[in-house]
Write a protein that holds these residues in place. Sequence first.
Motif, short mmCIF file in Angstrom:
data_model
loop_
_atom_site.label_atom_id
_atom_site.label_comp_id
_atom_site.label_asym_id
_atom_site.label_seq_id
_atom_site.Cartn_x
_atom_site.Cartn_y
_atom_site.Cartn_z
N ASN A 334 -50.35 29.21 52.36
CA ASN A 334 -51.70 28.81 51.96
C ASN A 334 -52.18 28.30 50.70
OD1 ASN A 334 -52.28 28.55 55.17
ND2 ASN A 334 -53.51 30.74 54.99
N SER A 337 -49.92 25.28 49.88
CA SER A 337 -50.35 24.16 50.91
C SER A 337 -52.37 23.35 50.46
CB SER A 337 -50.83 24.16 52.18
OG SER A 337 -49.00 25.24 52.39
N ASN A 338 -53.17 24.47 50.33
CA ASN A 338 -54.42 24.43 49.70
C ASN A 338 -55.03 24.17 48.74
OD1 ASN A 338 -54.22 23.68 52.73
ND2 ASN A 338 -54.75 25.94 52.94
N ARG A 339 -54.35 25.09 47.56
CA ARG A 339 -55.02 25.26 46.11
C ARG A 339 -54.10 25.11 45.39
NH1 ARG A 339 -59.13 28.96 45.95
NH2 ARG A 339 -60.06 29.52 48.00
#
Length: 356
Positions: A334, A337-339
């Motif tokens: 995550n 992917s997201n940061r």
Amino acid sequence: MMVHRVLLVGFSILALISQAAGVRANEPVSHAEMVKAAIEQHIIPHIDALKAAADPLPGAVENVCKSGSAESRQQLSQQFAKVVEAYAGIDFLRFGPMQEKGRREQISFWPDPRGFLGRQMRLILTAQDEAIAQPGALAKQSAAVQGLGALEYLIQDKDVPLGPDEAARYRCVVAKAIAGNIVRLVGEVSTGWEKPGGWADKMLHPGPENDTYKNESEAAVEVVKALIVGLSLTADLQIKPQIDPKIRLKPPYDKSGLQKPFYAASIASLHQLYNALQLESYLPPERRWMKDWVAGTWRALEASDGAGGHSSHVERDDSPTPREVFDRANGLRNMVSNRLSVAAKLTVGFNELDGD
């Protein structure tokens, strides 16, 4: 007085040069540099390592089938382990030559929750069709019986072990065909990446005429996506079955006792790819906590043996539980992917991971 002024000017110029150098040193790597580092420092060396491990495999099978000696069996087991560990280092590169023609599944048909490989192998061994030894014949069979899992099935069969006995004659015919097929498949992956105009060139030279990557960012997304896929595979296929009794999934190459080496090779390769990408170079100073968290996560993943125990030669003294390993791998997935991807201005959407 003039000397003093000259010195001041000199110091000022040096300060400006140092400051400029410092800014440059702190600048994030470009998407093009990211792709180049991933290919040259990680992808090509790992593919070369797999090819080097696979090439002696047919000879090792031949030796066992000729002599059946304990020494030849040990050598075959060791060579097989080398190939499996080398393969674990590229399993998550599920694009390009690995994806083309289904080579990934042909090299390693795992996971196999329905036992398809075993059923197909029993059918082949019952049919006793000698034509399977002909060039290209095995490639027409199911992907399940073409690669490492099928060869493991024969190597680890204690009832009819490979050797010079008549009972094992046809099994040796099949084992030789499989070993040769593995070498062929790995060679095709290697050639597909490294030949002039191959996949490495395709990623390193994106543009309007490129049929896959129109710019450096698209090529960078592909490599970051592979990292995310690798973390997903480790968490969901190797670790989650250990904490969720409803998931009935055998570990990779457990018949050969290679579950732990497969995990260790996977994590080591993923960490190397992460370092090559330098995604953290895009983080501002106030996001230092992310770097610290990621460093702690890699220490946890590397401290585990992938089966609830402790790995040797690692920084952490304790043994992370499978739950911690799963949560850490998920958290890192995550984070990337997201940061980190967002900070690097790379869009890796959920849909892009479908089918991997």
